[in-house]
Design an enzyme around this catalytic site. Structure first.
Site, PDB file in Angstrom:
ATOM      1  N   ASN A 228       7.302  25.379  59.334  1.00 25.27           N
ATOM      2  CA  ASN A 228       7.288  26.336  58.435  1.00 25.27           C
ATOM      3  C   ASN A 228       9.192  26.711  58.200  1.00 25.27           C
ATOM      4  O   ASN A 228       9.530  27.103  58.388  1.00 25.27           O
ATOM      5  CB  ASN A 228       7.115  27.917  58.018  1.00 25.27           C
ATOM      6  CG  ASN A 228       7.046  28.999  57.490  1.00 25.27           C
ATOM      7  OD1 ASN A 228       8.382  28.798  56.771  1.00 25.27           O
ATOM      8  ND2 ASN A 228       7.003  30.531  58.043  1.00 25.27           N
TER       9      ASN A 228
ATOM     10  N   LYS B 252      10.788  27.976  55.650  1.00 26.49           N
ATOM     11  CA  LYS B 252      11.544  30.018  55.510  1.00 26.49           C
ATOM     12  C   LYS B 252      12.442  28.800  54.313  1.00 26.49           C
ATOM     13  O   LYS B 252      12.045  28.366  53.514  1.00 26.49           O
ATOM     14  CB  LYS B 252      11.849  29.833  56.734  1.00 26.49           C
ATOM     15  CG  LYS B 252      11.240  30.434  58.049  1.00 26.49           C
ATOM     16  CD  LYS B 252      11.450  31.598  58.629  1.00 26.49           C
ATOM     17  CE  LYS B 252      10.444  31.270  59.523  1.00 26.49           C
ATOM     18  NZ  LYS B 252      10.586  32.507  60.668  1.00 26.49           N
TER      19      LYS B 252
ATOM     20  N   HIS C  26       2.378  36.133  55.705  1.00 33.82           N
ATOM     21  CA  HIS C  26       4.066  36.303  57.097  1.00 33.82           C
ATOM     22  C   HIS C  26       4.727  37.012  57.677  1.00 33.82           C
ATOM     23  O   HIS C  26       4.700  38.176  56.182  1.00 33.82           O
ATOM     24  CB  HIS C  26       4.530  34.307  56.549  1.00 33.82           C
ATOM     25  CG  HIS C  26       5.644  33.962  58.118  1.00 33.82           C
ATOM     26  ND1 HIS C  26       6.714  35.063  58.383  1.00 33.82           N
ATOM     27  CD2 HIS C  26       5.694  33.382  58.254  1.00 33.82           C
ATOM     28  CE1 HIS C  26       7.314  34.807  59.282  1.00 33.82           C
ATOM     29  NE2 HIS C  26       6.733  33.271  59.706  1.00 33.82           N
TER      30      HIS C  26
ATOM     31  N   GLU D  27       7.345  37.991  57.418  1.00 32.91           N
ATOM     32  CA  GLU D  27       7.928  38.317  56.878  1.00 32.91           C
ATOM     33  C   GLU D  27       8.270  38.950  55.421  1.00 32.91           C
ATOM     34  O   GLU D  27       9.148  39.416  55.106  1.00 32.91           O
ATOM     35  CB  GLU D  27       9.672  36.752  57.036  1.00 32.91           C
ATOM     36  CG  GLU D  27      10.119  36.644  58.692  1.00 32.91           C
ATOM     37  CD  GLU D  27      10.332  35.562  58.561  1.00 32.91           C
ATOM     38  OE1 GLU D  27      10.537  34.644  58.101  1.00 32.91           O
ATOM     39  OE2 GLU D  27      10.661  34.774  59.914  1.00 32.91           O
TER      40      GLU D  27
ATOM     41  N   GLU E  74       0.747  34.964  64.993  1.00 27.41           N
ATOM     42  CA  GLU E  74       2.790  35.073  65.242  1.00 27.41           C
ATOM     43  C   GLU E  74       3.380  36.274  65.861  1.00 27.41           C
ATOM     44  O   GLU E  74       3.341  37.270  65.101  1.00 27.41           O
ATOM     45  CB  GLU E  74       3.496  34.786  64.041  1.00 27.41           C
ATOM     46  CG  GLU E  74       3.104  33.531  63.485  1.00 27.41           C
ATOM     47  CD  GLU E  74       4.079  33.013  63.168  1.00 27.41           C
ATOM     48  OE1 GLU E  74       4.594  31.757  62.812  1.00 27.41           O
ATOM     49  OE2 GLU E  74       4.331  33.872  61.350  1.00 27.41           O
TER      50      GLU E  74
ATOM     51  N   GLY F  61      11.904  33.815  66.134  1.00 28.55           N
ATOM     52  CA  GLY F  61      13.244  33.077  65.825  1.00 28.55           C
ATOM     53  C   GLY F  61      13.843  34.093  67.003  1.00 28.55           C
ATOM     54  O   GLY F  61      15.274  34.069  66.597  1.00 28.55           O
TER      55      GLY F  61
ATOM     56  N   SER G 205       8.746  30.850  68.316  1.00 28.02           N
ATOM     57  CA  SER G 205       9.669  29.865  69.436  1.00 28.02           C
ATOM     58  C   SER G 205       8.795  28.571  69.966  1.00 28.02           C
ATOM     59  O   SER G 205       9.231  28.355  71.180  1.00 28.02           O
ATOM     60  CB  SER G 205      10.166  30.759  70.267  1.00 28.02           C
ATOM     61  OG  SER G 205      11.182  31.755  69.257  1.00 28.02           O
TER      62      SER G 205
HETATM   63  P1  13P Z   1      10.331  30.443  64.934  1.00 25.88           P
HETATM   64  O1  13P Z   1       9.229  28.484  65.428  1.00 25.88           O
HETATM   65  O2  13P Z   1      11.773  30.098  64.599  1.00 25.88           O
HETATM   66  O3  13P Z   1      10.398  31.209  65.730  1.00 25.88           O
HETATM   67  O4  13P Z   1       9.592  31.306  63.723  1.00 25.88           O
HETATM   68  C1  13P Z   1       8.257  31.390  64.053  1.00 25.88           C
HETATM   69  C2  13P Z   1       8.071  31.694  62.775  1.00 25.88           C
HETATM   70  O5  13P Z   1       7.528  31.934  61.771  1.00 25.88           O
HETATM   71  C3  13P Z   1       6.861  30.737  61.867  1.00 25.88           C
HETATM   72  O6  13P Z   1       6.426  30.651  60.553  1.00 25.88           O
END
Ligand code: 13P
Length: 258
Positions: free
Chosen positions: A10, A12, A102, A104, A174, A180, A220
């Site tokens: 992903n 983003k 997601h 976010e 997640e 992140g 992560s």
């Molecule tokens: P990270 O791997 O950067 O922690 O992000 C995970 C994520 O939100 C994937 O959709």
């Protein structure tokens, strides 16, 4: 039936279409170099909307086995919905997967479980596969309520899907506190929730549906921790953020079996 592991990157809101072309080419080259068997581990990139046409052109012209997805979709088919993208538009671009819900999107765009469930249904109706995200915030984890919280999300997201639809879907667990942050859930943490999700699907539908659905862990994930997470029986892949933006690192994640 054995589930094929799925490694999805992903991106983003990162990489313009030129950078996207570079990353996909590097990834394809690396995977070819590693004699990657795509039937053993599926590899998916999930770029921003503006990159999808470029990724499609590369995948089709070079006959790549990399699949690609979108990060979100509208529940509407067309019309006065400024800024939105329909499932029909994504379908035309050869998109296989669509990430829905997601954390976010839930946090910054107030998306509810019900909306996420509607999005998943739209994606399935259009012949694509949803990657349905769930996961708890740190306070919920600290209160020890992460399993019941995530199962509540699952119940609501799957409420209007049929057994056949759930069987071909992907669910991504997640934990928000691990996204992140560099703070990865332990393999046991990942297994606890992924296993509970599979159990719930077996209760809501039946055993074969639970055996078929693929459940990813996200948060992560890196080449240094992917193997131990993938060793857990109910983890069928990873949804990778930061580490999917580097071709070498994402190649190592996709080829974790080697
Ligand atoms: P990270 O791997 O950067 O922690 O992000 C995970 C994520 O939100 C994937 O959709």
């Amino acid at each position: 039936m054995a589930r094929t592991p799925i490694m999805a990157g992903n991106w983003k809101m990162n990489l313009d279409h030129l950078e996207a072309a570079h990353l996909v080419q590097s990834l394809a080259w690396n995977l070819k170099d590693a004699s990657h068997d795509y039937s053993q581990v599926e590899v998916v990139v999930v770029p921003p909307f503006t990159d999808i046409r470029t990724v499609q052109s590369l995948v089709e012209s070079d006959e790549l086995s990399i699949r690609y997805g979108a990060q979100d979709v509208s529940i509407h088919d067309e019309g006065a919905y400024t800024g939105e993208i329909s499932t029909g538009m994504l379908n035309k671009l050869g998109v296989t997967y669509v990430v829905v819900g997601h954390s976010e999107r839930r946090e910054y765009h107030n998306e509810s479980n019900e909306l996420v469930g509607q999005k998943a249904k739209k994606v399935l109706d259009a012949g694509m596969t949803p990657i349905m995200c769930c996961g708890e915030a740190l306070e919920i984890r600290k209160a020890g309520q992460h399993v019941s919280y995530v199962l509540g999300q699952i119940d609501a997201m799957l409420a209007n899907l049929t057994a056949e639809e759930v069987a071909k879907s992907v669910i991504a667990y997640e934990p928000i506190w691990a996204i992140g942050t560099g703070e990865v859930a332990t393999p046991e943490d990942a297994q606890e929730v992924c296993g509970a999700i599979r159990n719930r699907i077996s209760e809501l539908f039946d055993g074969p549906v639970a055996e078929a659905v693929r459940i990813q862990y996200g948060g992560s994930v890196k080449s240094s921790n992917v193997r131990e997470i993938m060793a857990k029986p109910d983890v069928d892949g990873a949804l990778v953020g930061g580490a999917s933006l580097k071709a070498d690192e994402f190649t190592k994640i996709a080829t974790y079996l080697k």
